[in-house]
Motif scaffolding. Structure first.
Motif, PDB file in Angstrom:
ATOM      1  N   UNK A  20       0.822  -1.212   0.000  1.00  0.00           N
ATOM      2  CA  UNK A  20       0.000   0.000   0.000  1.00  0.00           C
ATOM      3  C   UNK A  20       0.860   1.269   0.000  1.00  0.00           C
ATOM      4  N   UNK A  21       1.898   1.274   0.816  1.00  0.00           N
ATOM      5  CA  UNK A  21       2.748   2.464   0.904  1.00  0.00           C
ATOM      6  C   UNK A  21       3.461   2.744  -0.416  1.00  0.00           C
ATOM      7  N   UNK A  22       3.992   1.703  -1.053  1.00  0.00           N
ATOM      8  CA  UNK A  22       4.664   1.906  -2.343  1.00  0.00           C
ATOM      9  C   UNK A  22       3.677   2.440  -3.379  1.00  0.00           C
ATOM     10  N   UNK A  23       2.493   1.844  -3.431  1.00  0.00           N
ATOM     11  CA  UNK A  23       1.474   2.313  -4.377  1.00  0.00           C
ATOM     12  C   UNK A  23       1.104   3.760  -4.091  1.00  0.00           C
ATOM     13  N   UNK A  24       0.937   4.096  -2.818  1.00  0.00           N
ATOM     14  CA  UNK A  24       0.519   5.450  -2.454  1.00  0.00           C
ATOM     15  C   UNK A  24       1.599   6.495  -2.731  1.00  0.00           C
ATOM     16  N   UNK A  25       2.858   6.134  -2.561  1.00  0.00           N
ATOM     17  CA  UNK A  25       3.925   7.078  -2.911  1.00  0.00           C
ATOM     18  C   UNK A  25       3.890   7.419  -4.397  1.00  0.00           C
TER      19      UNK A  25
END
Length: 162
Positions: A20-25
């Motif tokens: 999720x964090x990679x996608x959101x960045x």
């Protein structure tokens, strides 16, 4: 990704957060694919390299500087693996570096029949990254690569979880 104590979370919770964090960045425009993967894994590892390490990944988005070659997320994943398995002058090369790098390559090739950005995104050629579908496709690949790298690091005991 905010620094977390991975020992407070299960493996699946950590992997979900990394993805999720990679996608959101990437979605937020903070970073492109390669940068988002490298930054997320660097943070997961407790920032062994400063935040400016992401600069190393800045030439790789959209298949190496928009050339459409190697998928930027894969490039970022390879750099992230280097944080753990890479070497500095005078150190011998760890066999694990080659093995795990090949495995990341093969994972994406198996998933998408290629590691080439222009092949993986061929249905949107000429789109210049404008369609929401193309963007979502790339966000997903970015998250999958970050998750795959994190999973390998957990499986190898480099990251401890609950």
């Amino acid at each position: 990704m905010t620094l977390i104590n991975t020992m407070d979370f299960t493996k699946e919770e950590v992997l979900d957060k990394v993805q999720t964090d990679a996608e959101n960045l990437f979605k937020s425009g903070t970073y492109f694919c390669s940068e988002a993967v490298l930054q997320t894994i660097n943070e997961l590892l407790g920032m062994p390299y400063g935040a400016d390490v992401v600069k190393l990944a800045s030439g790789f988005p959209i298949g190496m500087g928009k050339s459409g070659c190697l998928c930027g997320a894969v490039s970022g994943g390879q750099m992230a693996l280097g944080i753990v398995y890479g070497r500095v002058e005078g150190d011998p090369m760890q066999d694990k570096m080659f093995d795990i790098s090949k495995n990341l390559h093969d994972y994406i090739k198996d998933e998408y029949n290629s590691t080439c950005c222009r092949v993986i995104t061929k249905q949107w050629q000429g789109d210049n990254f404008k369609s929401p579908e193309r963007k979502q496709h790339c966000f997903t690949i970015t998250g999958k690569v970050a998750r795959w790298v994190a999973n390998e690091l957990i499986e190898d005991g480099k990251i401890q979880v609950k």
